[in-house]
Design an enzyme around this catalytic site. Structure first.
Site, PDB file in Angstrom:
ATOM      1  N   TYR B 120      -4.462  -2.434  -8.135  1.00  0.00           N
ATOM      2  CA  TYR B 120      -5.827  -2.890  -8.375  1.00  0.00           C
ATOM      3  C   TYR B 120      -6.709  -1.669  -8.622  1.00  0.00           C
ATOM      4  O   TYR B 120      -6.783  -0.775  -7.783  1.00  0.00           O
ATOM      5  CB  TYR B 120      -6.362  -3.679  -7.167  1.00  0.00           C
ATOM      6  N   GLN B 178      -9.625 -12.971  -7.173  1.00  0.00           N
ATOM      7  CA  GLN B 178      -8.799 -13.723  -8.122  1.00  0.00           C
ATOM      8  C   GLN B 178      -7.690 -12.845  -8.715  1.00  0.00           C
ATOM      9  O   GLN B 178      -6.591 -13.330  -8.996  1.00  0.00           O
ATOM     10  CB  GLN B 178      -9.659 -14.391  -9.215  1.00  0.00           C
ATOM     11  N   ASN B 201     -13.382  -4.035  -2.984  1.00  0.00           N
ATOM     12  CA  ASN B 201     -14.459  -4.435  -2.070  1.00  0.00           C
ATOM     13  C   ASN B 201     -13.922  -5.386  -1.006  1.00  0.00           C
ATOM     14  O   ASN B 201     -12.711  -5.615  -0.900  1.00  0.00           O
ATOM     15  CB  ASN B 201     -15.619  -5.059  -2.860  1.00  0.00           C
ATOM     16  N   GLN B 246     -19.674  12.542  -0.512  1.00  0.00           N
ATOM     17  CA  GLN B 246     -19.188  11.316   0.099  1.00  0.00           C
ATOM     18  C   GLN B 246     -20.222  10.214   0.008  1.00  0.00           C
ATOM     19  O   GLN B 246     -19.924   9.075  -0.334  1.00  0.00           O
ATOM     20  CB  GLN B 246     -18.862  11.599   1.578  1.00  0.00           C
ATOM     21  N   HIS B 249     -20.875   7.794  -3.103  1.00  0.00           N
ATOM     22  CA  HIS B 249     -19.904   6.786  -3.505  1.00  0.00           C
ATOM     23  C   HIS B 249     -20.477   5.384  -3.474  1.00  0.00           C
ATOM     24  O   HIS B 249     -20.205   4.562  -4.335  1.00  0.00           O
ATOM     25  CB  HIS B 249     -18.700   6.789  -2.557  1.00  0.00           C
ATOM     26  N   GLU B 313     -11.069   8.907   6.884  1.00  0.00           N
ATOM     27  CA  GLU B 313     -10.336   8.851   5.615  1.00  0.00           C
ATOM     28  C   GLU B 313     -10.132  10.282   5.080  1.00  0.00           C
ATOM     29  O   GLU B 313      -9.024  10.679   4.747  1.00  0.00           O
ATOM     30  CB  GLU B 313     -11.148   8.019   4.621  1.00  0.00           C
ATOM     31  N   HIS B 314     -11.217  11.061   4.992  1.00  0.00           N
ATOM     32  CA  HIS B 314     -11.147  12.462   4.583  1.00  0.00           C
ATOM     33  C   HIS B 314     -11.573  13.324   5.758  1.00  0.00           C
ATOM     34  O   HIS B 314     -12.612  13.066   6.366  1.00  0.00           O
ATOM     35  CB  HIS B 314     -12.116  12.749   3.429  1.00  0.00           C
ATOM     36  N   ASP B 347      -9.938  14.043  -4.504  1.00  0.00           N
ATOM     37  CA  ASP B 347     -10.315  12.856  -5.278  1.00  0.00           C
ATOM     38  C   ASP B 347      -9.735  12.909  -6.690  1.00  0.00           C
ATOM     39  O   ASP B 347      -9.482  11.875  -7.298  1.00  0.00           O
ATOM     40  CB  ASP B 347     -11.843  12.755  -5.377  1.00  0.00           C
ATOM     41  N   GLU B 401      27.127  -9.005  25.593  1.00  0.00           N
ATOM     42  CA  GLU B 401      26.077  -9.860  25.035  1.00  0.00           C
ATOM     43  C   GLU B 401      26.602 -11.265  24.726  1.00  0.00           C
ATOM     44  O   GLU B 401      25.877 -12.088  24.171  1.00  0.00           O
ATOM     45  CB  GLU B 401      25.471  -9.216  23.772  1.00  0.00           C
ATOM     46  N   HIS B 406      32.025 -10.871  17.412  1.00  0.00           N
ATOM     47  CA  HIS B 406      31.708  -9.487  17.052  1.00  0.00           C
ATOM     48  C   HIS B 406      32.838  -8.565  17.525  1.00  0.00           C
ATOM     49  O   HIS B 406      33.320  -7.714  16.774  1.00  0.00           O
ATOM     50  CB  HIS B 406      30.386  -9.047  17.686  1.00  0.00           C
TER      51      HIS B 406
END
Lengths: 418, 418
Positions: B120, B178, B201, B246, B249, B313-314, B347, B401, B406
């Site tokens: 995306y 969508q 978003n 920053q 943005h 994040e940074h 970036d 077990e 097995h």
């Protein structure tokens, strides 16, 4: 019951119906969110039919467990633990690598363990000490300082011995969706964890999926399964033995043989019949064989393509040239190469992990490993030389994206005189 | 607006309120599930105010895009792409490693790319060619054969040039929840993908979280943020420049300075004021500074602990001995070491990925990398010698077990004479 399969239809049925238990699980999650420990006691009474006195297993119980387990079993658990530790140590990344890719430009990756994880170990009617090892040892190898285990009561001494051998001492006697909710949300007794791993029934899986905003998970997992790729060189007795070993796990277990040898399925079918006569878990095996069968492929390429579609949890390769088939397959949780590599080795002793994606999820997910318990940070160190070298690209692209202060953050450094 | 912060309270507010958009996103997902392409046209008209003629970007549009972009910009994109490719190639694992851990026991890991992923790329009012590179190049380096891109209309020529440089030719002009629903569920025009990556978003993020049963995702991400660890050696002008970069943005962006130097915040505040005078995105910056501020710590250990709590994040490290601080920090999406390493390098140009976890998720998640586009299968090959060596452990543990078949699958192989 050992029959030809349509694998697309077969796989459709492998996906657990999580939606079917959604409302029940949501109610359990909400109960734990609201009532904390009290909800754990209440649900344990309701679902496990056990009235708990306390949740946390005590140090005395860990110690006492050794007295209830045979020495040879303790030794085998210790050996399995050592093998699991060794394999997962082979996977571990360097905690930091740096490489100077251009003069003045160093880039790299720093790997850091998670702080606190939760391991779900099934239990109840049976003990799964092997799963106790598989879920906790990789976390320890990764360096996770806090490992929290939940397992349904009554907690078996074997499970406690396995946890103790692994060096884990935080264990709560609670199972099902309520255990997942407790680890994801936290209660008075159980601090919340960052990630929850380990296999469970459909309630456990549904709770894990539902609470992913609170605690990340390993992957969705359902009933165990095996895929066997075989040609005319395969030993029908070995193939049948692996089918039965898979089938005895669970009435929902599934086994698919995909073969280039049209005569093999009948031979395997006869061997299954012969070997299951004395199988102690015969009724479970019979139910699981109802979800099992074979496909005859025109050639090995077609067989491999069909198996890639199945993406089985366990893949056994029983063909003349198993290494070239190993190279050709794409999708499988764990791969068992050649006649002597029984799948049971991966369940217990080769050191690979037996917590694996099922129902086709191996197309997308990796089995449990050290990396599930770490996260990484990328790193860059740029000096004045690197600044000159890279600065122009940043200024051009930032300006094109309309991010002027980005360009300026480079320019202000380039202007600096000293 | 540049003020002392309570970081716990600050972080509480960083988490996007996904629940708030849940009903709207669920309705969009349901629409796409029911009506496929027709729903994509409908929602694009409703939300983007654009009447689409078709969804897929044509080869002619890719070609034509170059004529609308300056040559210097094309060169910068190509250079950025090469750096991103180089860094991600450094991360790549061997496609298969095997190690004989005991005579007759070989274990290893096979790494395989996913078959089809979705990226995306945000767009609409602005173009983000850098994000087109960041989401697709690592997938290519991993070897993913099918890369599907969705980006909201009108699709900017810069985005198409970036995709073309990366070698990606499947792009649809659809955005928002969508687009995520289309990639997760599939429509007439868009085949479903196995995993969806890339920033978006709150609607995009909510849709990604909601559809994880259909397509795995990279991680939840929210508004961008920076954390700066600084002592008295930090250059206030550089710190301020990174804060402004920053802040520009997004009005929701956040900046936290954690420093051992009580005098630094005021100096940085003065520099912010000075530098933002001429900032073209001043109103966005002012809004973001409302979500920003500083913490004065007693010493560097306390500062590092506070920053580990933030898990930014940074992370910019502006202290006298930045390498030892790099070693000490645990939680950050990407780390920028030393005075000249502007965050803007990550970036665009250093090659590291700018798709990173925000809002404290860097405690648990890694930024986007090659591994997000691969999965692994463990491998074992055991011969008759290894069978003897490991068989006993499997028989003992399987019997404990209660999994008799097995144990039998190992015994039948040990009995074989040839």
């Amino acid at each position: 019951m050992w029959k030809a399969l349509d694998i697309e239809e077969w796989q459709e049925r492998r996906r657990s119906d999580l939606a079917g238990v959604g409302a029940a699980v949501a109610a359990i999650v909400e109960g734990v969110r609201k009532d904390g420990d009290e909800a754990l006691y209440r649900f344990t009474k309701e679902f496990d039919r056990i009235v708990l006195e306390d949740l946390a297993v005590t140090p005395e119980e860990f110690e006492g467990a050794y007295e209830e387990v045979e020495d040879s079993l303790i030794e085998s658990l210790a050996e399995a633990e050592a093998h699991i530790r060794r394999f997962h140590e082979l996977q571990r990344n360097r905690s930091l690598w740096l490489e100077e890719v251009e003069p003045g430009v160093i880039v790299g990756v720093k790997t850091t363990p998670l702080d606190r994880i939760g391991a779900y170990v099934p239990g109840g009617r049976a003990a799964y000490p092997s799963t106790a090892l598989m879920t906790t040892v990789p976390a320890q190898v990764a360096g996770v300082p806090e490992i929290c285990v939940c397992t349904p009561p009554p907690v078996h001494p074997l499970t406690l011995v396995a946890l103790d051998i692994a060096g884990v001492d935080e264990c709560y006697r609670v199972g099902g969706a309520q255990a997942i909710a407790a680890m994801a949300l936290g209660t008075e007794s159980i601090d919340p964890v960052q990630k929850i791993v380990g296999p469970g029934n459909v309630y456990v899986t549904a709770a894990k999926m539902m609470l992913r905003e609170h605690a990340e998970i390993d992957f969705p997992a359902g009933p165990s399964e095996i895929g066997i790729l075989a040609d005319s060189t395969a030993d029908p007795a070995f193939v049948a033995a692996d089918v039965l070993a898979q089938a005895e796990h669970d009435p929902h277990a599934g086994c698919v043989l995909i073969t280039t040898d049209a005569a093999l399925p009948a031979k395997v079918g006869a061997e299954i019949k012969r070997q299951m006569k004395n199988a102690p878990r015969r009724s479970i095996i019979e139910a699981a064989l109802g979800n099992s069968g074979y496909v005859v492929a025109a050639d090995l390429d077609e067989a491999i393509a069909a198996m890639d579609y199945v993406a089985p949890e366990h893949l056994s390769i029983q063909v003349a040239d198993p290494l070239s088939t190993l190279n050709a397959v794409h999708n499988a949780g764990s791969i068992f190469v050649g006649p002597y590599t029984a799948v049971a080795f991966g369940d217990y002793a080769s050191g690979t992990n037996h917590v694996l994606p099922t129902a086709g999820f191996a197309r997308v997910f990796s089995g449990l490993d050290v990396h599930h318990f770490c996260k990484t940070s990328s790193v860059q160190m740029i000096d004045r030389e690197g600044l000159e070298w890279l600065g122009g690209v940043v200024e051009t692209l930032a300006t094109a994206e309309g991010l002027h202060a980005h360009a300026e953050s480079v320019r202000i450094r380039r202007r600096k005189k000293d």
